[in-house]
Design an enzyme around this catalytic site. Sequence first.
Site, PDB file in Angstrom:
ATOM      1  N   GLY A  30     -33.004 -85.884 -81.292  1.00  0.00           N
ATOM      2  CA  GLY A  30     -34.190 -85.034 -81.306  1.00  0.00           C
ATOM      3  C   GLY A  30     -35.408 -85.814 -81.724  1.00  0.00           C
ATOM      4  O   GLY A  30     -35.327 -86.736 -82.546  1.00  0.00           O
ATOM      5  N   GLU A  31     -36.528 -85.452 -81.115  1.00  0.00           N
ATOM      6  CA  GLU A  31     -37.774 -86.058 -81.550  1.00  0.00           C
ATOM      7  C   GLU A  31     -38.802 -84.951 -81.591  1.00  0.00           C
ATOM      8  O   GLU A  31     -39.117 -84.355 -80.569  1.00  0.00           O
ATOM      9  CB  GLU A  31     -38.210 -87.159 -80.593  1.00  0.00           C
ATOM     10  N   GLY A  32     -39.262 -84.638 -82.783  1.00  0.00           N
ATOM     11  CA  GLY A  32     -40.213 -83.537 -82.927  1.00  0.00           C
ATOM     12  C   GLY A  32     -41.557 -84.043 -83.388  1.00  0.00           C
ATOM     13  O   GLY A  32     -41.852 -85.239 -83.298  1.00  0.00           O
ATOM     14  N   THR A  33     -42.370 -83.115 -83.866  1.00  0.00           N
ATOM     15  CA  THR A  33     -43.703 -83.449 -84.347  1.00  0.00           C
ATOM     16  C   THR A  33     -43.624 -84.142 -85.695  1.00  0.00           C
ATOM     17  O   THR A  33     -44.505 -84.899 -86.073  1.00  0.00           O
ATOM     18  CB  THR A  33     -44.522 -82.144 -84.539  1.00  0.00           C
ATOM     19  N   PHE A  34     -42.561 -83.840 -86.437  1.00  0.00           N
ATOM     20  CA  PHE A  34     -42.518 -84.319 -87.814  1.00  0.00           C
ATOM     21  C   PHE A  34     -41.363 -85.259 -88.111  1.00  0.00           C
ATOM     22  O   PHE A  34     -41.273 -85.787 -89.197  1.00  0.00           O
ATOM     23  CB  PHE A  34     -42.443 -83.113 -88.769  1.00  0.00           C
ATOM     24  N   LYS A  88     -32.007 -86.970 -90.329  1.00  0.00           N
ATOM     25  CA  LYS A  88     -33.387 -86.607 -90.001  1.00  0.00           C
ATOM     26  C   LYS A  88     -34.338 -87.568 -90.701  1.00  0.00           C
ATOM     27  O   LYS A  88     -34.447 -87.584 -91.920  1.00  0.00           O
ATOM     28  CB  LYS A  88     -33.650 -85.160 -90.441  1.00  0.00           C
ATOM     29  N   ASP A 175     -41.354 -71.165 -88.456  1.00  0.00           N
ATOM     30  CA  ASP A 175     -41.285 -71.868 -87.173  1.00  0.00           C
ATOM     31  C   ASP A 175     -40.016 -71.487 -86.407  1.00  0.00           C
ATOM     32  O   ASP A 175     -39.303 -72.348 -85.892  1.00  0.00           O
ATOM     33  CB  ASP A 175     -41.367 -73.380 -87.406  1.00  0.00           C
TER      34      ASP A 175
END
Length: 390
Positions: A30-34, A88, A175
């Site tokens: 996963g690659e998110g905003t944070f 993470k 969220d």
Amino acid sequence: VDSNIQYDMDKLQDSFPGFRSKYRLIKRIGEGTFSTVYKAEDLAYDRYDNSWDFDRDSDKWTPPPLKRYSSGDHQPSRRRKPKYVAIKKIYVTSSPTRILNELELLHDLRDCENVCPLITAFRATDQVVAILPYFRHADFRDYFRKMTVPDIAIYLRSLFTALASVHRQHILHRDIKPTNFLYDPESRRGVLVDFGLAEREGSECKPCLCHDDYQTRKARLANHNPKATVGGYPKQDTRPSRRANRAGTRGFRAPEVLFKCTEQTTKIDIWSVGVILLTILSKRFPFFNSADDVEAMIEIATIFGREKMKEAGKLHGCAFETTIPTIGSGGFSFERIILWSTCRSDSEKTLPADEKLAVEFLKRCLDLDPRHRISAEEALEHEFLQVGML
Ligand code: ADP
Ligand code: MG
């Protein structure tokens, strides 16, 4: 593995002493905003759980602990069976208070059903990583169109179980969206993740009109009423500018977030679940596709109509005015919207009974007034969430 990803993985492994002896990074998931999240094998798990430990103090061998993770398969076995974790890596640009907030809330929520627990966390200079049990899940886009009504009820039951325990602790997730609820359609189990934007209820302490009773609100509104408006804007706006937490994801934000309510409650999460349900029932993802908060309001107003939207705004001291022709005064029913979006409006005038019940439940989640919107506890008691239960 892509060379850039491999480079990042090597860098991560080198930034923590002893990392390679504890975890074997497998891939980026996963690659998110944070953050960036990796799947890894927990190499120590096998050693700790499947062998006996010699304790020097008592001069005795102690058997392996039975339980180390609070989710997943934790039967000790003699055969080597890899245990997977999700690592993470929180971006170093995140503020230290934000990182601490996420870890603290995860710690407080460690015993909550259907909430992904935190195993541990490490820091090396400015880099923080959180270690979570790996949870197998499918991509929402791959299964939401195939869900039957009982499938939907079971999915939502799992999500509301998580929310009920989070909300019981007066924590707002902020969220809620499909990528933050990891669901495995095969086992029909799900876990809530990503408390990066979560906060405790009452963090913002400026009072909002919505917490007043009707008479007080009316009186306060009359005091600073923008008497004359030009194209929706007050001529002389003497009201103080409003600031409120607007964190969340486009399309999933509750109306009170858009109206900058300063006393947001756990009900904002319920609205977001409602958006997920509307997505599933209408088979459209994303259902709302706004670029900003004003567009988001227009989308919601198109469904609910001008009158209800005005009422919703007033609740938080906002005037809602529009001349957009597609926004009617009465809006459309969810049943109509679902029939249209699933191309059944020509052949069918109404929905089948099971979908009708789903729509009844949807209405309770997407109530413009957060005070009347259903709570997670109440949702679990609703007839629709009993569907599919034996
Ligand atoms: P972000 O704050 O960057 O959105 P998340 O905590 O939502 O970070 O994780 C991003 C993605 O990583 C998730 O959408 C999911 O696909 C994957 N992921 C996160 N935690 C886990 C886990 N425990 N097991 C499996 N995959 C996970
Ligand atoms: Mg996320």
